[in-house]
Design an enzyme around this catalytic site. Structure first.
Site, PDB file in Angstrom:
ATOM      1  N   ARG A 112       0.876  -1.183   0.000  1.00  0.00           N
ATOM      2  CA  ARG A 112       0.000   0.000   0.000  1.00  0.00           C
ATOM      3  C   ARG A 112       0.905   1.222   0.000  1.00  0.00           C
ATOM      4  O   ARG A 112       1.771   1.359   0.863  1.00  0.00           O
ATOM      5  CB  ARG A 112      -0.899   0.039   1.238  1.00  0.00           C
ATOM      6  CG  ARG A 112      -1.525   1.427   1.419  1.00  0.00           C
ATOM      7  CD  ARG A 112      -2.575   1.489   2.499  1.00  0.00           C
ATOM      8  NE  ARG A 112      -3.800   0.855   2.049  1.00  0.00           N
ATOM      9  CZ  ARG A 112      -4.985   1.045   2.637  1.00  0.00           C
ATOM     10  NH1 ARG A 112      -5.087   1.841   3.677  1.00  0.00           N
ATOM     11  NH2 ARG A 112      -6.057   0.435   2.181  1.00  0.00           N
ATOM     12  N   HIS A 170      -7.547   0.893  -6.136  1.00  0.00           N
ATOM     13  CA  HIS A 170      -7.727   0.109  -4.900  1.00  0.00           C
ATOM     14  C   HIS A 170      -8.435  -1.201  -5.288  1.00  0.00           C
ATOM     15  O   HIS A 170      -9.591  -1.423  -4.916  1.00  0.00           O
ATOM     16  CB  HIS A 170      -8.562   0.924  -3.912  1.00  0.00           C
ATOM     17  CG  HIS A 170      -8.513   0.415  -2.499  1.00  0.00           C
ATOM     18  ND1 HIS A 170      -7.704  -0.636  -2.098  1.00  0.00           N
ATOM     19  CD2 HIS A 170      -9.183   0.815  -1.376  1.00  0.00           C
ATOM     20  CE1 HIS A 170      -7.878  -0.861  -0.812  1.00  0.00           C
ATOM     21  NE2 HIS A 170      -8.768   0.003  -0.354  1.00  0.00           N
ATOM     22  N   GLN A 186     -10.326  -3.735  -2.832  1.00  0.00           N
ATOM     23  CA  GLN A 186     -11.583  -3.176  -2.300  1.00  0.00           C
ATOM     24  C   GLN A 186     -12.768  -3.553  -3.194  1.00  0.00           C
ATOM     25  O   GLN A 186     -13.870  -3.835  -2.721  1.00  0.00           O
ATOM     26  CB  GLN A 186     -11.445  -1.646  -2.211  1.00  0.00           C
ATOM     27  CG  GLN A 186     -12.687  -0.933  -1.733  1.00  0.00           C
ATOM     28  CD  GLN A 186     -12.964  -1.140  -0.254  1.00  0.00           C
ATOM     29  OE1 GLN A 186     -12.082  -0.999   0.575  1.00  0.00           O
ATOM     30  NE2 GLN A 186     -14.194  -1.491   0.083  1.00  0.00           N
ATOM     31  N   ASP A 231     -16.880   8.058  -0.792  1.00  0.00           N
ATOM     32  CA  ASP A 231     -15.584   7.884  -0.136  1.00  0.00           C
ATOM     33  C   ASP A 231     -15.175   9.249   0.411  1.00  0.00           C
ATOM     34  O   ASP A 231     -15.780  10.279   0.048  1.00  0.00           O
ATOM     35  CB  ASP A 231     -14.565   7.371  -1.180  1.00  0.00           C
ATOM     36  CG  ASP A 231     -13.192   7.062  -0.592  1.00  0.00           C
ATOM     37  OD1 ASP A 231     -13.068   6.975   0.648  1.00  0.00           O
ATOM     38  OD2 ASP A 231     -12.238   6.906  -1.381  1.00  0.00           O
ATOM     39  N   CYS A 244     -16.112   2.465   1.330  1.00  0.00           N
ATOM     40  CA  CYS A 244     -14.953   1.614   1.609  1.00  0.00           C
ATOM     41  C   CYS A 244     -14.480   1.756   3.048  1.00  0.00           C
ATOM     42  O   CYS A 244     -13.861   0.851   3.587  1.00  0.00           O
ATOM     43  CB  CYS A 244     -13.818   1.963   0.649  1.00  0.00           C
ATOM     44  SG  CYS A 244     -13.370   3.701   0.695  1.00  0.00           S
ATOM     45  N   ARG A 272     -13.790  -7.687   2.940  1.00  0.00           N
ATOM     46  CA  ARG A 272     -12.392  -7.458   2.549  1.00  0.00           C
ATOM     47  C   ARG A 272     -11.556  -8.704   2.860  1.00  0.00           C
ATOM     48  O   ARG A 272     -10.680  -9.091   2.097  1.00  0.00           O
ATOM     49  CB  ARG A 272     -11.794  -6.267   3.321  1.00  0.00           C
ATOM     50  CG  ARG A 272     -12.455  -4.923   3.105  1.00  0.00           C
ATOM     51  CD  ARG A 272     -12.343  -4.446   1.682  1.00  0.00           C
ATOM     52  NE  ARG A 272     -10.990  -4.474   1.151  1.00  0.00           N
ATOM     53  CZ  ARG A 272      -9.997  -3.644   1.461  1.00  0.00           C
ATOM     54  NH1 ARG A 272     -10.206  -2.666   2.301  1.00  0.00           N
ATOM     55  NH2 ARG A 272      -8.794  -3.758   0.914  1.00  0.00           N
TER      56      ARG A 272
HETATM   57  N1   CP Z   1     -11.118   0.451   2.899  1.00  0.00           N
HETATM   58  C1   CP Z   1      -9.827   0.395   3.300  1.00  0.00           C
HETATM   59  O1   CP Z   1      -8.907   0.173   2.491  1.00  0.00           O
HETATM   60  O2   CP Z   1      -9.646   0.592   4.608  1.00  0.00           O
HETATM   61  P1   CP Z   1      -8.247   0.760   5.357  1.00  0.00           P
HETATM   62  O3   CP Z   1      -7.651   2.077   4.900  1.00  0.00           O
HETATM   63  O4   CP Z   1      -8.575   0.730   6.812  1.00  0.00           O
HETATM   64  O5   CP Z   1      -7.334  -0.365   4.945  1.00  0.00           O
HETATM   65  N1  NVA Z   2      -9.621   7.280  -1.174  1.00  0.00           N
HETATM   66  C1  NVA Z   2      -9.232   6.825   0.140  1.00  0.00           C
HETATM   67  C2  NVA Z   2      -9.503   5.384   0.305  1.00  0.00           C
HETATM   68  C3  NVA Z   2      -9.181   4.819   1.667  1.00  0.00           C
HETATM   69  C4  NVA Z   2      -9.471   3.363   1.794  1.00  0.00           C
HETATM   70  C5  NVA Z   2      -7.770   7.147   0.365  1.00  0.00           C
HETATM   71  O1  NVA Z   2      -6.962   6.888  -0.530  1.00  0.00           O
HETATM   72  O2  NVA Z   2      -7.425   7.673   1.428  1.00  0.00           O
END
Ligand code: CP
Ligand code: NVA
Length: 331
Positions: A108, A135, A138, A232, A273, A318
């Site tokens: 990530r 992502h 997700q 989101d 998400c 997830r």
């Molecule tokens: N939805 C998601 O990716 O959550 P986190 O940022 O907690 O991993």
């Molecule tokens: N768009 C958000 C998603 C988090 C799961 C971010 O990148 O922070």
């Protein structure tokens, strides 16, 4: 021919066929049943995975850790400050090292090119746990949740994303909708629409699958007849805090609240998400309230905790879907 994803990386959904995505969803359902029924599934005993996080996480990290442990694997977690990658060692050199010790890598971070390079140089499956662009894990949880509500055939289901329609989650929703023949609407201000080249690519895919891809700034018209309402956060990880004022100014009409939900079908569900700014019970939520006077940002409390919300089923999913991705690529 049957689907075989053994040895593949999971970097973005554009790399996968509809049959491959459906295979992962079927597998997720099987893993969910096994977990619910207490059936052990330590199919990958003896393997080890490393989880690299340059950004924070609750769901993704926990899903990978629990998923890997349920599959019998060893797990190493590295946060941005506890490995040499970045400051003292390039992604390429780190990939060479991880490839010698592990069987799979979750990443990530910021740049999509970093996750692509990890896959290129490590020689082992790499899974994208979120970049600035996409992502993809997700999406499997999101579609599984939609299938649990409406049945496995999601073709023609109308999903509307409200808000920052060019962020990683919105981009991936557009891709998965195109791949699975859904009706996807990106709804937000003109400044925050998905990139033209990605829209073009998705529309090409849509020609083959029967999907419909639309962009609009008219929130009420977008919500009409929707099966799935999705939003989101308005400022994503890695974006400067100064963005908040500008985003609030242009995104206010796209808040998902009771009025907007009422425009969708009665049977519509709400997905997010997570994490979400919907109250003052977090440091950031309180800061947004004190600074901008908003109690609830992209979604209101009554929607996220309302009878149409499936956010916490989505969060659980997830784990089942990430487990399916690890199993399919490592078996
Ligand atoms: N939805 C998601 O990716 O959550 P986190 O940022 O907690 O991993
Ligand atoms: N768009 C958000 C998603 C988090 C799961 C971010 O990148 O922070």
């Amino acid at each position: 021919m049957g689907v075989n994803l053994s040895g593949r990386s999971f970097l973005k959904l554009l790399d996968f066929t509809p049959a491959e995505i459906n295979y992962l969803l079927d597998l997720s359902r099987e893993f969910k049943n096994m977990k619910r029924n207490g059936v052990p599934h330590r199919y990958l005993e003896g393997k080890n995975v490393v989880l690299l996080f340059q950004k924070t996480s609750t769901r993704t990290r926990c899903a990978f850790e629990v998923g890997a442990m349920d599959l019998g694997m060893g797990v190493t977690y590295l946060d941005p400050n506890s490995s040499q990658m970045g400051k003292k060692e390039s992604v390429q050199d780190s990939a060479y090292v991880f490839g010698r010790m592990f069987d799979g890598i979750e990443f990530r971070g910021f740049k999509q090119s970093d996750v692509d390079d990890l896959a290129k140089y490590s020689g082992i499956p790499v899974w994208n746990g979120l970049t600035d662009d996409f992502h993809p894990t997700q999406m499997l949880a999101d579609v599984l949740t939609i299938q649990e509500e409406f049945g496995q055939n999601v073709k023609g289901k109308k999903m509307v994303f409200f808000g920052d329609a060019r962020n990683n989650v919105a981009n991936s929703l557009m891709v998965v909708s195109a791949k699975l023949g859904m009706h996807f609407v990106a709804c937000g201000p003109k400044e925050l629409m998905p990139a033209e080249d990605l829209v073009k690519t998705c529309k090409e895919v849509a020609k083959e699958t029967g999907a419909v891809i639309e962009l609009t700034s008219d929130a009420k018209a977008a919500a009409k007849d929707a099966d799935v309402i999705y939003t989101d956060i308005w400022v994503s990880m890695g974006e400067p805090v100064e963005k908040w004022q500008e985003r609030i100014d242009i995104l206010k009409p796209y808040q998902v609240n009771k009025e907007l939900m009422a425009c969708a079908k009665d049977t519509a569900i709400f997905l997010h998400c997570l994490p979400s700014y919907h109250d003052r019970n977090t440091e950031n939520g309180e800061w947004v309230f004190e600074t901008f006077g908003m109690d609830g940002v992209e979604v209101t409390n009554d929607v996220i905790y309302g009878h149409q919300s499936r956010c916490f089923d989505e969060a659980e999913n997830r784990m089942h879907t990430i487990k399916a991705v690890m199993y399919a690529t490592l078996k």
